[in-house]
Every structure is written in structure tokens, then in C-alpha cells.
Motif scaffolding. Structure first.
Motif, PDB file in Angstrom:
ATOM      1  N   VAL A   1       6.019 -12.078  -1.255  1.00  0.00           N
ATOM      2  CA  VAL A   1       5.719 -13.350  -0.581  1.00  0.00           C
ATOM      3  C   VAL A   1       6.922 -14.283  -0.580  1.00  0.00           C
ATOM      4  CG1 VAL A   1       3.256 -13.161  -1.034  1.00  0.00           C
ATOM      5  CG2 VAL A   1       4.699 -14.431  -2.638  1.00  0.00           C
ATOM      6  N   THR A   2       7.756 -14.238  -1.619  1.00  0.00           N
ATOM      7  CA  THR A   2       8.931 -15.100  -1.632  1.00  0.00           C
ATOM      8  C   THR A   2       9.884 -14.724  -0.508  1.00  0.00           C
ATOM      9  OG1 THR A   2       8.737 -15.451  -4.017  1.00  0.00           O
ATOM     10  CG2 THR A   2      10.866 -15.933  -3.012  1.00  0.00           C
ATOM     11  N   ALA A   3      10.071 -13.430  -0.298  1.00  0.00           N
ATOM     12  CA  ALA A   3      10.941 -13.002   0.801  1.00  0.00           C
ATOM     13  C   ALA A   3      10.389 -13.437   2.153  1.00  0.00           C
ATOM     14  CB  ALA A   3      11.115 -11.488   0.760  1.00  0.00           C
TER      15      ALA A   3
ATOM     16  N   HIS B   1       7.233  -3.364  -7.011  1.00  0.00           N
ATOM     17  CA  HIS B   1       6.654  -2.237  -7.738  1.00  0.00           C
ATOM     18  C   HIS B   1       5.183  -2.560  -8.013  1.00  0.00           C
ATOM     19  CE1 HIS B   1      10.792  -0.866  -8.510  1.00  0.00           C
ATOM     20  NE2 HIS B   1      11.050  -2.101  -8.880  1.00  0.00           N
ATOM     21  N   ALA B   2       4.281  -1.837  -7.368  1.00  0.00           N
ATOM     22  CA  ALA B   2       2.846  -2.041  -7.577  1.00  0.00           C
ATOM     23  C   ALA B   2       2.482  -3.517  -7.471  1.00  0.00           C
ATOM     24  CB  ALA B   2       2.405  -1.471  -8.924  1.00  0.00           C
ATOM     25  N   GLY B   3       3.012  -4.181  -6.453  1.00  0.00           N
ATOM     26  CA  GLY B   3       2.730  -5.592  -6.261  1.00  0.00           C
ATOM     27  C   GLY B   3       1.313  -5.835  -5.765  1.00  0.00           C
ATOM     28  N   ASP B   4       0.737  -6.966  -6.162  1.00  0.00           N
ATOM     29  CA  ASP B   4      -0.613  -7.314  -5.723  1.00  0.00           C
ATOM     30  C   ASP B   4      -0.653  -7.387  -4.199  1.00  0.00           C
ATOM     31  OD1 ASP B   4      -0.663  -7.730  -8.440  1.00  0.00           O
ATOM     32  OD2 ASP B   4      -1.653  -9.673  -8.338  1.00  0.00           O
ATOM     33  N   ALA B   5      -1.506  -6.601  -3.605  1.00  0.00           N
ATOM     34  CA  ALA B   5      -1.620  -6.556  -2.142  1.00  0.00           C
ATOM     35  C   ALA B   5      -2.924  -5.873  -1.772  1.00  0.00           C
ATOM     36  CB  ALA B   5      -0.437  -5.802  -1.523  1.00  0.00           C
ATOM     37  N   LEU B   6      -3.357  -6.086  -0.534  1.00  0.00           N
ATOM     38  CA  LEU B   6      -4.626  -5.559  -0.043  1.00  0.00           C
ATOM     39  C   LEU B   6      -5.752  -6.089  -0.934  1.00  0.00           C
ATOM     40  CD1 LEU B   6      -5.242  -3.696   2.403  1.00  0.00           C
ATOM     41  CD2 LEU B   6      -5.563  -1.841   0.777  1.00  0.00           C
TER      42      LEU B   6
ATOM     43  N   PRO C   1      -0.147 -10.268   0.921  1.00  0.00           N
ATOM     44  CA  PRO C   1       1.091  -9.857   1.596  1.00  0.00           C
ATOM     45  C   PRO C   1       0.864  -8.964   2.807  1.00  0.00           C
ATOM     46  CG  PRO C   1       1.329  -9.652  -0.778  1.00  0.00           C
ATOM     47  CD  PRO C   1      -0.122  -9.964  -0.526  1.00  0.00           C
ATOM     48  N   VAL C   2      -0.176  -8.140   2.752  1.00  0.00           N
ATOM     49  CA  VAL C   2      -0.443  -7.250   3.887  1.00  0.00           C
ATOM     50  C   VAL C   2      -0.804  -8.077   5.116  1.00  0.00           C
ATOM     51  CG1 VAL C   2      -1.957  -5.437   4.772  1.00  0.00           C
ATOM     52  CG2 VAL C   2      -1.128  -5.336   2.404  1.00  0.00           C
TER      53      VAL C   2
ATOM     54  N   TYR D   1       6.105 -14.647   9.293  1.00  0.00           N
ATOM     55  CA  TYR D   1       6.414 -13.697   8.224  1.00  0.00           C
ATOM     56  C   TYR D   1       6.929 -12.368   8.765  1.00  0.00           C
ATOM     57  CZ  TYR D   1       3.550 -17.247   6.055  1.00  0.00           C
ATOM     58  OH  TYR D   1       3.036 -18.465   5.652  1.00  0.00           O
ATOM     59  N   THR D   2       6.451 -11.957   9.956  1.00  0.00           N
ATOM     60  CA  THR D   2       6.997 -10.736  10.535  1.00  0.00           C
ATOM     61  C   THR D   2       8.485 -10.903  10.832  1.00  0.00           C
ATOM     62  OG1 THR D   2       6.209 -11.505  12.698  1.00  0.00           O
ATOM     63  CG2 THR D   2       4.820  -9.946  11.514  1.00  0.00           C
TER      64      THR D   2
END
Length: 343
Positions: free
Chosen positions: A156-158, A171-176, A262-263, A271-272
């Protein structure tokens, strides 16, 4: 493998950031934060400038934990140092960021429930490092990397601040979120009902009166509350939960969570566009991740592709592991990023 620390080929300097953004935060947490800056071998032997990778931690992480030692494992700072000593990656400055909160984490967002942790990271930590070290002070030569909630923070920072970071590793970031978070709502509601009369206020009062972890459900309850404090706090700091007393979704609150998935972020502008501007994106997770964050990683990879990020800028991998003890994945990711942002 020896259980004690080894001498580094580079060195780590420790400092303190006095943060205006965290001063007076709603949790009353310290606004003076430790920071560790790794300088690679040869840093003191010239005037060369270096790319930078900011490393952020998962939920409950604080900066001292980077140096924890477990049997038969090497902490990441030593793995990274060995990588640079071998010449396996372009030399770089690594910044170990502290964003701990008394709830266990901030998700690296600005929130009236926790504090301005995105602004602290992007506007204060980055500037503090650039002012004191020979960095290449440009987003194209600056990356962010993390695991779990740190992986979430990297994604999300990016997307939120592509003016600051030009590459990321998650690495295994919170998503979906509907796969990773929603299945736990019913159990949280049941624990609150049976132990705290359905009241998060009662839980928070109780857990702060005794050693953490001495009652069943402590970890699950505080984690869910911390997420809510990051994703769905009102302007006055009131924390809204995304489910009711029997675990049913509260649509208006749940939408606020999904807006920070993030998804779903990756599927909409701006964001795209931010993702398309990234020089490098590393996405990985263990195939046996207990929170199904391998599926989140897969979904984020699909969203990144749909956003139009060229395939050669993305590394995606699922590997044989669960959620924990994957620190051996961090150094290869950092090295891969550096190959793409060093020049």
C-alpha cells in the motif's frame, strides 16, 4: 550453526527519530522512535552514494526483534550482510523502521485510530536517512520491503506514495481481505460474547490489566481490533468493527476495509498508475500459509498484471512453507530489487 551473532562485514548504526507526525498520537505511543541503518562493506572508503531499501515488520513487530535468534536460523540482518559481503547484490543501505503501536501495529497507514504512520515513514524516516547518509535520494533508487503486515505496508505504501518508493517486496502480505480476514469474524464475535459480554471495551480494559497472552483469544482479539483501528476508525478516533455481535458483516464498515485491500486498490486509479511506475515488484508467500495469504499473493499478482505492469518487472513465487519462519526469503528479494534499482 552457532547460536551467537557473528561479526558483520558492514555495520549497523542506531539512532532516534523525533517524529512530529507521531507526536500526540491517539494511542499515546512514543513519538521518539528507534531506527537502525545498515551500511554495507566499503561505505567508509569513499563518497559513493547507495540505493536504499526500507525494511518494515509484521504485526507486533518492533525493531529489536530483528536480532532475535532461534535455533538453527540466522537473523535477516546477518543474512543480508552476508549477501553483500559475498558480492551477490549491489551494495546498499538498509533501513530498519520501527512502527510499533500499543495495539501491536499500524498497518503503515495514516489513521485517526492509531496515528500518522504512513506520513511518519514516507515524510520523516526517509528524510532523516537521506539527510544523514550517502543515499541516492530518489524514488527510482528507493524500495520498501516487508512480511505479513509489513508486506501489506510495502504494497500500500508503494501505491499511496509512488513519489517516495519506486520498488517493493511483499512476503505473505495481508491481501484479499474477504479470504484472509472475514472467516475469522465469527470466532472473534463468539470469543467476545463468551468472555467479555460482547464488548471490545471490556476486552481492552482486561487485557491491559494483566500479562498479555494469559487468556485464550488475546492475540486474535487484539489483532482484529488493531486492523479496525487502522482501516475503519472515525475522525474522533472511535474504532468501528466490520462485523456485529453475531459475526455478520456491517456493510458500511466492511467497505472501508475493502477499500484498503491491496488487491482492490490495485484495480483502480491512481493505484494502477502507481504500480505501473514501479521499477520492480517482488511477491511471494508460502503455499501453506495459515491465513491463506498465498491466495492473497496470487490475487495481487493478477491485479498487478491487469494494471499493466510489464512481466519482466515482477517476480512471483509460491514456495513450500507456512506463514512463520520465512526470514530466509528476505535477502534474495532485497538482492533482486537492488539489481533493478541500483543504477
Amino acid at each position: 550453526m552457532p547460536p551467537w551473532s557473528s561479526e558483520l562485514a558492514g555495520r549497523i548504526e542506531r539512532g532516534t527519530i523525533v517524529s512530529d507526525r507521531l507526536r500526540g498520537n491517539p494511542l499515546g505511543d512514543p513519538h521518539e522512535r528507534p531506527v537502525e541503518v545498515y551500511l554495507p562493506p566499503g561505505y567508509d572508503n569513499g563518497d559513493r552514494r547507495y540505493p536504499v531499501v526500507h525494511i518494515i515488520q509484521g504485526f507486533t513487530g518492533h525493531i529489536g526483534m530483528w536480532h532475535n535468534r532461534t535455533a538453527f536460523r540466522t537473523p535477516f540482518p546477518e543474512l543480508a550482510d552476508a549477501m553483500f559481503a559475498r558480492g551477490d547484490a549491489p551494495p546498499a543501505i538498509l533501513v530498519y523502521v520501527d512502527a510499533w503501536t500499543s495495539l501491536g501495529g499500524s498497518q503503515y497507514l495514516d489513521s485517526p485510530g492509531t496515528g500518522a504512520y504512513s506520513s511518519y515513514l514516507c515524510d520523516e524516516v526517509v528524510a532523516w536517512v537521506d539527510a544523514r547518509y550517502r543515499t541516492i535520494p530518489d524514488r527510482d533508487h528507493r524500495a520498501i520491503a516487508g512480511k505479513s503486515s509489513g508486506g501489506y505496508g510495502a504494497m500500500v505504501t508503494a501505491m499511496l506514495r509512488p513519489d517516495v518508493f519506486g520498488a517493493l517486496a511483499t512476503h505473505a502480505g495481508d491481501a484479499l481481505f474477504d479470504v484472509a480476514y472475514q472467516p475469522n469474524f465469527a470466532q472473534i464475535a463468539r470469543t467476545l460474547r463468551d468472555s467479555y459480554d460482547g464488548s471490545y471495551a471490556s476486552f481492552l480494559s482486561d487485557v491491559r490489566s494483566r500479562p498479555f497472552g494469559t487468556r485464550a483469544g488475546d492475540a486474535e482479539l487484539i489483532e482484529m481490533y488493531a486492523y479496525a483501528a487502522a482501516y475503519s476508525a472515525e475522525p474522533d478516533g472511535t474504532v468501528l468493527m466490520p462485523f456485529d455481535e453475531v459475526g455478520r458483516i456491517v456493510p458500511s464498515v466492511w467497505r472501508r476495509w475493502l477499500d484498503r485491500d491491496p488487491v482492490r486498490m490495485a484495480e483502480r486509479e491512481p493505484y494502477t498508475e502507481a504500480l505501473r511506475s514501479m521499477r520492480a515488484i517482488w511477491i511471494d508467500a508460502g503455499r501453506r500459509d495459515e491465513w491463506y495469504l498465498d491466495l492473497g499473493a496470487q490475487a495481487f499478482r493478477e491485479a498487478v498484471a491487469a494494471a499493466g505492469v510489464p512481466e519482466e518487472r515482477v517476480h512471483f513465487e509460491l514456495f513450500d512453507a507456512g506463514h512463520a519462519a520465512i526470514e530466509y526469503r528476505y535477502a534474495p528479494a532485497v538482492g533482486w530489487l537492488l539489481e533493478r534499482i541500483a543504477d
